[in-house]
Design a protein around this motif. Structure first.
Motif, PDB file in Angstrom:
ATOM      1  N   MET A 125       0.839  -1.187   0.000  1.00 26.58           N
ATOM      2  CA  MET A 125       0.000   0.000   0.000  1.00 26.58           C
ATOM      3  C   MET A 125       0.877   1.241   0.000  1.00 26.58           C
ATOM      4  N   ASN A 126       0.482   2.275  -0.740  1.00 30.47           N
ATOM      5  CA  ASN A 126       1.328   3.457  -0.801  1.00 30.47           C
ATOM      6  C   ASN A 126       0.928   4.520   0.203  1.00 30.47           C
ATOM      7  N   SER A 127      -0.091   4.268   0.996  1.00 30.68           N
ATOM      8  CA  SER A 127      -0.434   5.239   2.030  1.00 30.68           C
ATOM      9  C   SER A 127      -1.224   4.555   3.141  1.00 30.68           C
ATOM     10  N   VAL A 128      -1.002   4.997   4.357  1.00 31.74           N
ATOM     11  CA  VAL A 128      -1.694   4.395   5.501  1.00 31.74           C
ATOM     12  C   VAL A 128      -1.998   5.467   6.541  1.00 31.74           C
ATOM     13  N   PHE A 129      -3.217   5.460   7.037  1.00 32.56           N
ATOM     14  CA  PHE A 129      -3.655   6.333   8.122  1.00 32.56           C
ATOM     15  C   PHE A 129      -3.465   5.563   9.419  1.00 32.56           C
ATOM     16  N   ILE A 130      -2.684   6.109  10.346  1.00 32.67           N
ATOM     17  CA  ILE A 130      -2.430   5.434  11.622  1.00 32.67           C
ATOM     18  C   ILE A 130      -3.379   6.007  12.668  1.00 32.67           C
ATOM     19  N   ASP A 172     -10.225   8.846   3.971  1.00 38.55           N
ATOM     20  CA  ASP A 172     -10.696   8.640   2.593  1.00 38.55           C
ATOM     21  C   ASP A 172      -9.542   8.618   1.595  1.00 38.55           C
ATOM     22  N   SER A 173      -8.503   9.405   1.853  1.00 38.61           N
ATOM     23  CA  SER A 173      -7.428   9.556   0.861  1.00 38.61           C
ATOM     24  C   SER A 173      -6.270   8.581   1.052  1.00 38.61           C
ATOM     25  N   ASN A 174      -6.315   7.756   2.107  1.00 44.65           N
ATOM     26  CA  ASN A 174      -5.270   6.762   2.333  1.00 44.65           C
ATOM     27  C   ASN A 174      -5.795   5.358   2.068  1.00 44.65           C
ATOM     28  N   ASP A 175      -4.869   4.459   1.699  1.00 48.82           N
ATOM     29  CA  ASP A 175      -5.265   3.104   1.311  1.00 48.82           C
ATOM     30  C   ASP A 175      -5.739   2.257   2.481  1.00 48.82           C
ATOM     31  N   ARG A 176      -5.081   2.389   3.618  1.00 49.40           N
ATOM     32  CA  ARG A 176      -5.380   1.548   4.776  1.00 49.40           C
ATOM     33  C   ARG A 176      -5.544   2.402   6.028  1.00 49.40           C
ATOM     34  N   LEU A 177      -6.312   1.868   6.985  1.00 45.09           N
ATOM     35  CA  LEU A 177      -6.383   2.445   8.314  1.00 45.09           C
ATOM     36  C   LEU A 177      -5.758   1.431   9.265  1.00 45.09           C
ATOM     37  N   LEU A 178      -4.555   1.739   9.744  1.00 46.60           N
ATOM     38  CA  LEU A 178      -3.854   0.878  10.694  1.00 46.60           C
ATOM     39  C   LEU A 178      -4.259   1.312  12.098  1.00 46.60           C
ATOM     40  N   PRO A 232      -5.988  -4.029  12.157  1.00 44.90           N
ATOM     41  CA  PRO A 232      -5.673  -3.825  13.577  1.00 44.90           C
ATOM     42  C   PRO A 232      -4.378  -4.515  14.013  1.00 44.90           C
ATOM     43  N   ILE A 233      -3.692  -3.872  14.928  1.00 46.96           N
ATOM     44  CA  ILE A 233      -2.670  -4.524  15.729  1.00 46.96           C
ATOM     45  C   ILE A 233      -3.019  -4.211  17.182  1.00 46.96           C
ATOM     46  N   HIS A 234      -2.609  -5.054  18.125  1.00 47.68           N
ATOM     47  CA  HIS A 234      -2.965  -4.787  19.517  1.00 47.68           C
ATOM     48  C   HIS A 234      -1.715  -4.754  20.387  1.00 47.68           C
ATOM     49  N   ILE A 235      -1.753  -3.873  21.390  1.00 45.30           N
ATOM     50  CA  ILE A 235      -0.615  -3.729  22.300  1.00 45.30           C
ATOM     51  C   ILE A 235      -0.992  -4.112  23.734  1.00 45.30           C
ATOM     52  N   ASP A 236      -2.239  -4.554  23.910  1.00 44.03           N
ATOM     53  CA  ASP A 236      -2.679  -5.178  25.165  1.00 44.03           C
ATOM     54  C   ASP A 236      -3.898  -6.031  24.819  1.00 44.03           C
ATOM     55  N   SER A 237      -4.527  -6.622  25.813  1.00 41.26           N
ATOM     56  CA  SER A 237      -5.620  -7.569  25.548  1.00 41.26           C
ATOM     57  C   SER A 237      -7.005  -6.938  25.633  1.00 41.26           C
ATOM     58  N   PHE A 238      -7.085  -5.626  25.749  1.00 38.43           N
ATOM     59  CA  PHE A 238      -8.369  -4.945  25.967  1.00 38.43           C
ATOM     60  C   PHE A 238      -9.369  -5.257  24.847  1.00 38.43           C
ATOM     61  N   LEU A 239      -8.901  -5.309  23.598  1.00 39.16           N
ATOM     62  CA  LEU A 239      -9.770  -5.583  22.455  1.00 39.16           C
ATOM     63  C   LEU A 239     -10.537  -6.889  22.637  1.00 39.16           C
ATOM     64  N   PHE A 240      -9.909  -7.873  23.253  1.00 37.32           N
ATOM     65  CA  PHE A 240     -10.503  -9.202  23.378  1.00 37.32           C
ATOM     66  C   PHE A 240     -11.213  -9.404  24.714  1.00 37.32           C
ATOM     67  N   ASP A 241     -10.948  -8.533  25.682  1.00 37.34           N
ATOM     68  CA  ASP A 241     -11.510  -8.687  27.022  1.00 37.34           C
ATOM     69  C   ASP A 241     -12.778  -7.871  27.257  1.00 37.34           C
ATOM     70  N   ILE A 242     -12.945  -6.759  26.540  1.00 39.81           N
ATOM     71  CA  ILE A 242     -14.043  -5.846  26.810  1.00 39.81           C
ATOM     72  C   ILE A 242     -15.389  -6.492  26.485  1.00 39.81           C
ATOM     73  N   ASP A 243     -16.386  -6.274  27.341  1.00 43.66           N
ATOM     74  CA  ASP A 243     -17.756  -6.747  27.123  1.00 43.66           C
ATOM     75  C   ASP A 243     -18.665  -5.577  26.763  1.00 43.66           C
ATOM     76  N   ASP A 294     -13.024  -9.504  14.064  1.00 38.59           N
ATOM     77  CA  ASP A 294     -13.186 -10.379  12.904  1.00 38.59           C
ATOM     78  C   ASP A 294     -11.961 -10.376  11.995  1.00 38.59           C
ATOM     79  N   ILE A 295     -11.008  -9.486  12.270  1.00 32.71           N
ATOM     80  CA  ILE A 295      -9.786  -9.384  11.468  1.00 32.71           C
ATOM     81  C   ILE A 295      -8.618  -9.874  12.311  1.00 32.71           C
ATOM     82  N   ASN A 296      -7.738 -10.659  11.731  1.00 34.29           N
ATOM     83  CA  ASN A 296      -6.579 -11.161  12.465  1.00 34.29           C
ATOM     84  C   ASN A 296      -5.680 -10.002  12.884  1.00 34.29           C
ATOM     85  N   SER A 297      -5.603  -9.759  14.181  1.00 36.48           N
ATOM     86  CA  SER A 297      -4.817  -8.654  14.724  1.00 36.48           C
ATOM     87  C   SER A 297      -3.414  -9.132  15.089  1.00 36.48           C
TER      88      SER A 297
END
Length: 279
Positions: A121-126, A172-178, A212-223, A245-248
């Motif tokens: 990808m030539n552009s990414v929004f972080i 809108d103007s970047n290829d990916r949202l990281l 997505p990437i994750h730096i703690d387990s909050f994404l998987f723990d939150i209810d 639903d996306i492999n993080s």
């Protein structure tokens, strides 16, 4: 105004076009359009009929053959410009359209698509929480060192503009949202706004934009019941479910930046680069 569907549309699309009223502002009819900039526009429901188009610029757009019919540019060839990204992202445009509107040969688009078929990808929004700025800056620098164009809020957000406008236009103007998922980012209304805009873009393009990437387990723990504020629960939960639903990729080891593990960080980032290739 009703729009007559083209022969190459499938039956489902023909029915939609035959039975759906198109907003007037999406139909350009009998217009003389000059010196206009069309930037980051998805021309899904836009139609040009009987127009003279010249000296316009189409940048970072997605075009379809049905956007222009044979009634356009009857007085002469177009002098409109079209950038590489638009040619690559658009469907294969007809020889007549490319010549009449853009004065381009058909083979040019195919050459560009072939050349970029395996590109990263030539552009990414972080998207990240400012509380996680160390890892965000480390990732941003690695991507830039590998010739990837990035948008990082601390470095690229211009002053004097509405915050949501900055977010939406750059997503809108970047290829990916990281998305850097953490307890900080997933409690942030600003980060959730960016996620919602990313999901909307995915729905329009029918391609995966969120990564997505994750730096703690909050994404998987939150209810669901723990989400605040309550009026935002449904929207935030949909964002979280979409990320689940996306492999993080697991970046928990680097949540404070590269630290002493520079080699391991580079290995992880190289894997991220490979994962981010556009299909």
């Amino acid at each position: 105004m009703k729009v007559t569907p083209k022969e190459y549309l499938d039956e489902e699309d023909k029915m939609k076009l035959q039975n759906t009223e198109v907003d007037e502002d999406l139909v350009f009819e009998d217009c003389n359009i000059q010196y206009s900039l069309f930037k980051s526009v998805e021309f899904i429901d836009t139609f040009f009929k009987g127009c003279e188009l010249s000296k316009n610029t189409f940048s970072d757009c997605i075009l379809f053959d049905y956007n222009f019919d044979k009634t356009n540019n009857k007085k002469g060839w177009g002098t409109n410009s079209i950038d590489i990204k638009t040619l690559n992202e658009s469907e294969n445009l007809s020889k007549d359209l490319l010549k009449k509107i853009f004065n381009q040969e058909e083979r040019v688009q195919q050459l560009i698509k072939n050349e970029l078929s395996n590109k990263i990808m030539n552009s990414v929004f972080i998207s990240y929480s400012l509380k996680d700025a160390k890892i965000a800056n480390a990732i941003n620098q690695f991507l830039k060192d590998n010739n990837v164009s990035t948008f990082l809020w601390e470095k690229n957000a211009l002053g004097g503009q509405p915050l949501k406008s900055i977010m939406k236009s750059n997503i809108d103007s970047n290829d990916r949202l990281l998305f850097i998922a953490s307890g900080n980012s997933l409690k942030s209304e600003a980060c959730h706004y960016e996620l919602t805009q990313g999901r909307k873009k995915q729905d329009k393009l029918w391609k995966t934009i969120l990564f997505p990437i994750h730096i703690d387990s909050f994404l998987f723990d939150i209810d669901f019941d723990d989400i605040r504020p309550k009026p935002k629960k449904d929207e935030f939960w949909e964002n979280i479910q979409e990320l689940r639903d996306i492999n993080s990729l697991d970046f928990t080891e680097f949540k404070s930046g590269i630290a002493k593990n520079k080699k391991e960080f580079e290995e992880k980032m190289n894997f991220l680069l490979e994962s981010l290739k556009i299909n």
